[in-house]
Motif scaffolding. Structure first.
Motif, short mmCIF file in Angstrom:
data_model
loop_
_atom_site.label_atom_id
_atom_site.label_comp_id
_atom_site.label_asym_id
_atom_site.label_seq_id
_atom_site.Cartn_x
_atom_site.Cartn_y
_atom_site.Cartn_z
N CYS B 6 -1.38 -5.49 0.44
CA CYS B 6 -0.69 -4.79 -0.65
C CYS B 6 0.66 -4.29 -0.12
O CYS B 6 0.70 -3.49 0.82
CB CYS B 6 -1.51 -3.61 -1.16
SG CYS B 6 -0.56 -2.59 -2.33
N HIS B 8 2.62 -2.22 -1.30
CA HIS B 8 2.84 -0.78 -1.57
C HIS B 8 2.05 0.07 -0.59
O HIS B 8 2.55 1.07 -0.07
CB HIS B 8 2.45 -0.44 -3.01
CG HIS B 8 3.20 -1.24 -4.02
ND1 HIS B 8 4.52 -1.02 -4.29
CD2 HIS B 8 2.82 -2.28 -4.79
CE1 HIS B 8 4.93 -1.89 -5.21
NE2 HIS B 8 3.91 -2.66 -5.53
N CYS B 9 0.79 -0.30 -0.34
CA CYS B 9 -0.05 0.44 0.61
C CYS B 9 0.27 0.01 2.05
O CYS B 9 -0.12 0.71 2.99
CB CYS B 9 -1.53 0.19 0.32
SG CYS B 9 -2.08 0.92 -1.22
N HIS B 60 -3.48 -3.69 -7.78
CA HIS B 60 -4.32 -3.00 -6.79
C HIS B 60 -5.13 -1.90 -7.49
O HIS B 60 -4.83 -0.71 -7.37
CB HIS B 60 -3.43 -2.42 -5.67
CG HIS B 60 -4.22 -2.06 -4.46
ND1 HIS B 60 -3.65 -1.53 -3.32
CD2 HIS B 60 -5.56 -2.17 -4.19
CE1 HIS B 60 -4.60 -1.30 -2.42
NE2 HIS B 60 -5.76 -1.67 -2.93
N CYS B 64 -3.60 1.76 -4.92
CA CYS B 64 -2.41 2.47 -5.41
C CYS B 64 -2.16 2.24 -6.90
O CYS B 64 -1.29 2.86 -7.47
CB CYS B 64 -1.19 2.04 -4.60
SG CYS B 64 -0.85 0.27 -4.75
ZN LIG Z 1 -1.84 -0.80 -2.91
#
Ligand SMILES: [Zn+2]
Lengths: 232, 99
Positions: B6, B8-9, B60, B64
């Motif tokens: 991911c 973002h994570c 996700h 997130c």
């Molecule tokens: Zn994420």
């Protein structure tokens, strides 16, 4: 005589049968004490939960949050910012979302202070009624978590301090590692009953003990809230 | 089980945490009123479904709760890259990966 095959649904011999309502009963054998248990479950009810949204790249936003909570805004997945003595924590949930947990009764003041200090594009939501915290302690908690979530809870991937949101028992939970053998789950109200029974059932093999909550029941909660309002 | 990174994570997580959301990079017609029925129908309903490299939108869901793009081979299931919405893929059928 018809051609229909009929099956006897009552098995011969000793086979365990369960009523459709079997799961509504908690029939887990509990350990005699916390010391005998591999997992100790304790709810931390009525804490103040706030969901904060905002722009991490906005310096004024970050500074405002830090002024109110006394904690630096985490800018990536990883350690939960936490002041154990004041019972305040601040967790990165997403690039523009954080979870704030404050002691019972203080969520109103925390939200008001954030609204006073923050400007620009942000949002604060009080979600205290929608979720609760379960604390799990003991030498077998990590093994219990391995039965519940696909997230890697090995210390290599999940050091003390870290917090993540993941799949938990086919539902979801926020999982936080507070200490070597102390973890917290933030769970949703609508799943709380199911997850609680899941955890007791999954922890039974390790020896599980349910510890009374610090401020069990609504009386203490009301007193904490009144004290907070008086101090305002 | 796919392991999906991911963006973002900034972590590789289990497939169970994600939901696939179909083809990526579908632009909504800028002026829906001025769009022909055929173009609007193509925008709403028609998808590529290629054999091989595919750019997909994933969500996700348990993490997130953000969307991002995945370049995945629909034959081998191999994920070549993941990237944020608004970014362009670096692995495409015309460059890289021998048909
Ligand atoms: Zn994420």
């Amino acid at each position: 005589m018809s051609e229909i095959a009929q099956m006897d649904l009552n098995p011969r011999g000793a086979v365990k049968s369960e009523s459709p309502l079997a799961m509504t009963r908690v029939n887990v054998v509990l350990a005699a004490s916390a010391r005998d248990a591999g997992v100790v479950v304790r709810e931390k009810p009525f804490l103040g939960h706030l969901v904060l949204r905002g722009r991490a790249e906005d310096e004024a936003f970050r500074a405002g949050v830090e002024r109110v909570l006394g904690l630096a805004l985490p800018l990536a997945l990883g350690p939960v910012a936490r002041d154990e003595a004041r019972g305040v924590s601040l967790q990165w949930m997403s690039p523009d979302e954080w979870l704030i947990v404050v002691p019972a009764g203080l969520e109103f003041d925390a939200e008001a202070a954030l609204r006073r200090e923050l400007t620009g594009h942000y949002a604060v939501m009080n979600t205290s009624g929608g979720q609760t915290v379960l604390e799990l302690t003991g030498p077998k908690v990590r093994e219990l978590l391995m039965k519940c979530t696909p997230y890697d809870v090995h210390p290599r991937a999940f050091p003390v301090g870290k917090g993540v949101s993941s799949v938990f028992a086919k539902s979801s939970a926020v999982i936080r590692r507070v200490d070597e053998e102390r973890w917290e789950l933030v769970i949703r109200r609508s799943f709380a009953d199911y997850l609680y029974r899941w955890i007791l059932d999954a922890a039974e093999e390790f020896g599980v003990f349910v510890s009374p909550s610090e401020s069990a029941g609504s009386v203490e909660h009301r007193m904490a809230r009144e004290a907070a309002v008086e101090g305002r | 089980m796919l392991h999906i990174y991911c963006p973002h994570c900034a972590e590789t997580r289990e497939e169970e945490e994600f939901r696939p959301k179909g083809e990526a990079h579908i632009a909504r017609p800028v002026e829906p009123e001025a769009t022909s029925d055929e173009d609007w129908g193509n925008y709403l309903f028609f998808r590529k479904n290629p054999r091989g490299l595919h750019h997909e939108l994933w969500y996700h869901a348990a993490g997130c709760r953000k969307f991002f793009n995945v370049t995945r081979d629909t034959v081998s299931y191999q994920i070549h890259e993941t990237y944020k919405v608004g970014q362009k893929p670096s692995v495409t059928a015309d460059k890289g990966a021998a048909k």
